[in-house]
Structure formats: structure tokens, C-alpha cells
Design a protein around this motif. Structure first.
Motif, mmCIF file in Angstrom:
data_model
loop_
_atom_site.group_PDB
_atom_site.id
_atom_site.type_symbol
_atom_site.label_atom_id
_atom_site.label_comp_id
_atom_site.label_asym_id
_atom_site.label_seq_id
_atom_site.Cartn_x
_atom_site.Cartn_y
_atom_site.Cartn_z
ATOM 1 N N LYS A 124 54.105 78.003 2.860
ATOM 2 C CA LYS A 124 54.906 76.834 3.221
ATOM 3 C C LYS A 124 56.388 77.121 3.350
ATOM 4 O O LYS A 124 57.153 76.280 3.796
ATOM 5 C CB LYS A 124 54.681 75.723 2.186
ATOM 6 C CG LYS A 124 53.235 75.260 2.097
ATOM 7 C CD LYS A 124 53.062 74.209 1.016
ATOM 8 C CE LYS A 124 51.618 73.741 0.919
ATOM 9 N NZ LYS A 124 51.427 72.725 -0.147
ATOM 10 N N ASP A 125 56.836 78.304 2.912
ATOM 11 C CA ASP A 125 58.259 78.605 2.997
ATOM 12 C C ASP A 125 58.448 80.091 3.265
ATOM 13 O O ASP A 125 57.484 80.814 3.528
ATOM 14 C CB ASP A 125 58.987 78.184 1.715
ATOM 15 C CG ASP A 125 58.379 78.809 0.460
ATOM 16 O OD1 ASP A 125 57.951 79.984 0.530
ATOM 17 O OD2 ASP A 125 58.336 78.148 -0.586
ATOM 18 N N THR A 126 59.675 80.559 3.189
ATOM 19 C CA THR A 126 59.965 81.952 3.522
ATOM 20 C C THR A 126 59.656 82.921 2.380
ATOM 21 O O THR A 126 60.007 84.092 2.458
ATOM 22 C CB THR A 126 61.448 82.109 3.909
ATOM 23 O OG1 THR A 126 62.272 81.666 2.821
ATOM 24 C CG2 THR A 126 61.766 81.315 5.156
ATOM 25 N N SER A 127 58.978 82.451 1.335
ATOM 26 C CA SER A 127 58.645 83.340 0.220
ATOM 27 C C SER A 127 57.421 84.198 0.517
ATOM 28 O O SER A 127 57.101 85.094 -0.258
ATOM 29 C CB SER A 127 58.396 82.523 -1.047
ATOM 30 O OG SER A 127 57.186 81.783 -0.950
ATOM 31 N N HIS B 69 58.162 85.911 5.101
ATOM 32 C CA HIS B 69 57.369 85.114 6.050
ATOM 33 C C HIS B 69 57.634 85.535 7.494
ATOM 34 O O HIS B 69 57.810 84.695 8.371
ATOM 35 C CB HIS B 69 57.645 83.623 5.872
ATOM 36 C CG HIS B 69 56.494 82.751 6.323
ATOM 37 N ND1 HIS B 69 55.936 82.849 7.565
ATOM 38 C CD2 HIS B 69 55.805 81.769 5.681
ATOM 39 C CE1 HIS B 69 54.971 81.948 7.697
ATOM 40 N NE2 HIS B 69 54.862 81.291 6.548
ATOM 41 N N SER C 217 54.221 81.891 -0.767
ATOM 42 C CA SER C 217 53.671 80.653 -0.216
ATOM 43 C C SER C 217 53.681 80.649 1.305
ATOM 44 O O SER C 217 54.606 81.166 1.936
ATOM 45 C CB SER C 217 54.482 79.447 -0.725
ATOM 46 O OG SER C 217 54.093 78.263 -0.077
#
Length: 432
Positions: free
Chosen positions: A208-211, A244, A206
Motif C-alpha cells: 500500500k505504500d513505498t515500503s 516499491h 506493504s
């Protein structure tokens, strides 16, 4: 004169001799076939971490070093001792010397001269060694920052990243490969701290996050990374991140990750076969064919350049739920990193510096854009023009733009022109 018993025993003795000779022949043939198998069987190679007395992750000492005419040095490092051996997930990793998945069968650029001087001048490293671009130990290990994404507030940064890219739609677990033929251009950059590139992205996780996890490959003009090495020429690069762009990942072979097996391509090396806008006016072009395909047998993402298997990103580099066989997002296009200026936009150009409407041969382009889907695993399909047109991301079209097209040129498949002059265009304003 032989007796009756003796004469009857002769054929029996003959049959025994023949049987013995046949048995020996079969044994010899079997022995020969076994020896052939032993001769053709390739010994397994395992990554073996090398450390100096500072316990720093590094390549094993080189066996040979070569000075290239562009001023760079290339060290030939044992394939087992490359820096990838230091990644915790690759301890005792058995090196995959060749892919079980072939590159996409399309018009290959392999017949052209090698696009790097090291291969032209020295042929390559000896068997069992890979070429490593020697870096100045005092130069900073620069990192990428932000992937292209939908408009929104950008993180605070010393540089502004601007894009002209196109995408396939986000679809969970949909993609297993990506490919394109890239024009190799010589963009002018305003200073050594800015860069301009053309690349493809394979993305999972994503924004939106550190994934967020990525595989990235292309060419980049970034003089701050290549001092004294054809500074302002485009350089081949690979990149990856598993968090990320936070801690994991790096450019090229600067940290444990990408595993190289090919002995003539220099990851991070200059590509002197590139074209400037002036040369394009004379009809001169340079290209590189890039393909990244997932190999479900060995669980790695293979990189092919001009149809040659260069190396791979093991799926083990990434969290177990990301880039393990599939990706959910693909992108292709251009990016610049420029310094902030509230009054005037940087004069760093993207691509050739020409706008997309200039067309061939003036504009930079990516052609034969294809992807592998998880269902079929093949890449002989053109990327869907409708999706790519809808997926275009332009940070500021007055500075850098992109235009997706189809079938206007023979054998180009799906393609796009991209780029622009940046602040050389009076309509391109400052970057607050």
C-alpha cells in the motif's frame, strides 16, 4: 679409559641432545602448521568504487572479454570493482566469498551441463573476476513495475501486467528463504516491448505504500532488453527494490546492489537450454534450481543456482525494518507485461503457451517449492499445498492460469503447472 666422572656425564649429555632435537622438531612442526594456515587463509576482498571522468557509477575496466556464440560479449570485471561498490551502504564492504548457510540438500541439477553458453565455451572468468553481460550503452535501462497483488485498480502504465502466481500467506517476519526448480521455456512474445517470465519473489513491507521491498530471481524473455543477444531466448535475471519500484533497485548488475562472487554464471545472460512447445512434444525439458536463503552470520540473502553460490543481496540495501533477516510474503509463478489493446489481447504467451491442464511435459511448471521459516531456518519442507491453493492469483484464467498439486510425480514435492496462450485463445479478451 674414561674416568668415573666422565662416564657418568655421558648419559646427561645425551639427554640434553635429545631434548634439543625434540625442541627443534616441535618448532619446525609449529612453523609448518603456521605456514599452512597462512597459505590457506583467504585475503579479505573489499568493494572499491570505480568512476570514469563523468563520475558515473560503473564497473571497473575488464581484464578480459569474450565473444559468445550467441552474439553477446562478456567482460571479466575485478570482483572488488563491480558496480555494487557504488552503493552508499556498501562502502568498503568486505566481500563474502562463500556462504555460511548451505543450500537445501535435494536432488541437484548441477551434474547437467551448464545452462549458459559462456561457461560451456569459455569455462568462466579467471579467479578474482566476475562475468558481466555487456549491454548496449544506448539501450534503455528498463525497470519492473508492479508485483503480483490482490485485485484492485492498477496504476496508469503503458503496459498491462498479468499474473498466474501462488503465495504463502502474509505473516510478519515469518520467512527466511525460498526455493523452486523452474522449467525453462521459450515463450513467444508479440513484440520487443513485451515480456514473459517465470520467477520467485521474496517480499517485505506493504503493497500500500513505498515500503515494499523485494528480492526477485528467475528467467525472462524480454527482447527489448537483449537486442542482438539471442533476443527471444529466456535470460537469467535478478531484481530488487527497496521502495516499491520507485527509485531504488534494478535488473541484474545494472546498478549498485547485488554482489556477485561466482565466475561462470552471467547474470542477465541467455539460457539457450530451453524448450519450446514443439520440443516438449518430443519430451525435451530444461530446468534451473533457484534458492535464496538468508545468512544470519553475514547478514545477506544468498542466491544459489543449481546448488552453486552465485552472490547475494546485502540486507544493508533495505530499510532497517525490512528484509533484515526475515520477509513476510513469498510468491512463485509467471508474469507477462503486454501493451494495452481494447479489442484484442496480446498473443504473448506465458510459460510454454500450454494451459496448466495439459500437464507434464507440455505445461510450464515450478516444482519442489520450498521455503525457509525463521524458527528452523531450513528449507527441506514442502510448501503447504493448502496455503498455495488458497493463495493463487490469476489476472484472467482464460488467458493465463495456474494449478497447484502435490505428489503426482516422484520427487517433485509441492509443484504447480502454469501459463497459457494469451490472445491465441479465443476466450482471452482485450486489456482495457
Amino acid at each position: 679409559m674414561a674416568s668415573l666422572n666422565e662416564s657418568q656425564s655421558l648419559p646427561r649429555s645425551w639427554r640434553c641432545c635429545v631434548a634439543l632435537l625434540l625442541s627443534l622438531s616441535f618448532l619446525m612442526v609449529g612453523s609448518t602448521q603456521a605456514s599452512r594456515k597462512l597459505q590457506t587463509a583467504q585475503p579479505q576482498r573489499r568493494l572499491q568504487a570505480h568512476r570514469d571522468n563523468t563520475d558515473t557509477a560503473m564497473h571497473a575496466p575488464s581484464a578480459q572479454s569474450y565473444l559468445v556464440s550467441d552474439g553477446s560479449w562478456v567482460d571479466c570485471v575485478p570482483i572488488e570493482g563491480q558496480i555494487a561498490a557504488h552503493h552508499p551502504a556498501l562502502k568498503d564492504h568486505i566481500i563474502k566469498m562463500r556462504p555460511s548457510v548451505p543450500p537445501n540438500a535435494r536432488s541437484s541439477l548441477g551434474a547437467r551441463s551448464h545452462p549458459q553458453l559462456f561457461a560451456r565455451e569459455h569455462g568462466g572468468c579467471p579467479d578474482g573476476y566476475i562475468p558481466v553481460q555487456r549491454m548496449d550503452p544506448n539501450s534503455p535501462r528498463l525497470r519492473k513495475e508492479h508485483p503480483p497483488q490482490a485485485p484492485g485498480p492498477a496504476p496508469v502504465d503503458v503496459a498491462v501486467h498479468e499474473y498466474a502466481v501462488t503465495t504463502m500467506p502474509v505473516s510478519s517476519g515469518a520467512y527466511s528463504g525460498s526455493a523452486a526448480v523452474l522449467s525453462v521455456n521459450g515463450p513467444t512474445v508479440a513484440n520487443t516491448r513485451e515480456f514473459s517470465l517465470s520467477q520467485l519473489w521474496i517480499i517485505d513491507g506493504s503493497f500500500k505504500d513505498t515500503s515494499l521491498c523485494t528480492i526477485e530471481v528467475g528467467w525472462q524473455t524480454y527482447p527489448g532488453r537483449h537486442t542482438g543477444d539471442a533476443d527471444f531466448a529466456p535470460h537469467l535475471f535478478v531484481y530488487w527494490t527497496a521502495d516499491h519500484y520507485n527509485i531504488s533497485g534494478c535488473y541484474d548488475l545494472e546498478c549498485p546492489g547485488f554482489v556477485q562472487v561466482e565466475n561462470s554464471w552471467v547474470i542477465g545472460g541467455a539460457m539457450p537450454s530451453y524448450t519450446t512447445l514443439e520440443q516438449l512434444n518430443n519430451g525435451e525439458i530444461a530446468e534451473v534450481d533457484i534458492q535464496v536463503l538468508y545468512d544470519s552470520t553475514d547478514l545477506v540473502w544468498w542466491l544459489f543456482l543449481n546448488g552453486v553460490a552465485i552472490g547475494y543481496w546485502p540486507a544493508a540495501l533495505y530499510p532497517s525494518t525490512y528484509l533484515h533477516g526475515t520477509a513476510n510474503f513469498l510468491e512463485w509463478g509467471g508474469e507477462v507485461a503486454i501493451e494495452k489493446n481494447n479489442t484484442a489481447h496480446s498473443r504473448t504467451v506465458m510459460g510454454s503457451g500450454a494451459v496448466p491442464t495439459a500437464g507434464f511435459p507440455l505445461s510450464a511448471y515450478q516444482r519442489n517449492i520450498t521455503y525457509a521459516d525463521v524458527v528452523s531456518g531450513v528449507t527441506n519442507m514442502d510448501a503447504n499445498v493448502k496455503y498455495l491453493t488458497e493463495g493463487q492469483i490469476r489476472t484472467d484464467p482464460s488467458c493465463y492460469d495456474i494449478a497447484v498439486q502435490l505428489n503426482n510425480y516422484a520427487n517433485w514435492g509441492t509443484y504447480f503447472f502454469f501459463g497459457g496462450p494469451g490472445g491465441n485463445n479465443v476466450f482471452c479478451k482485450g486489456t482495457p
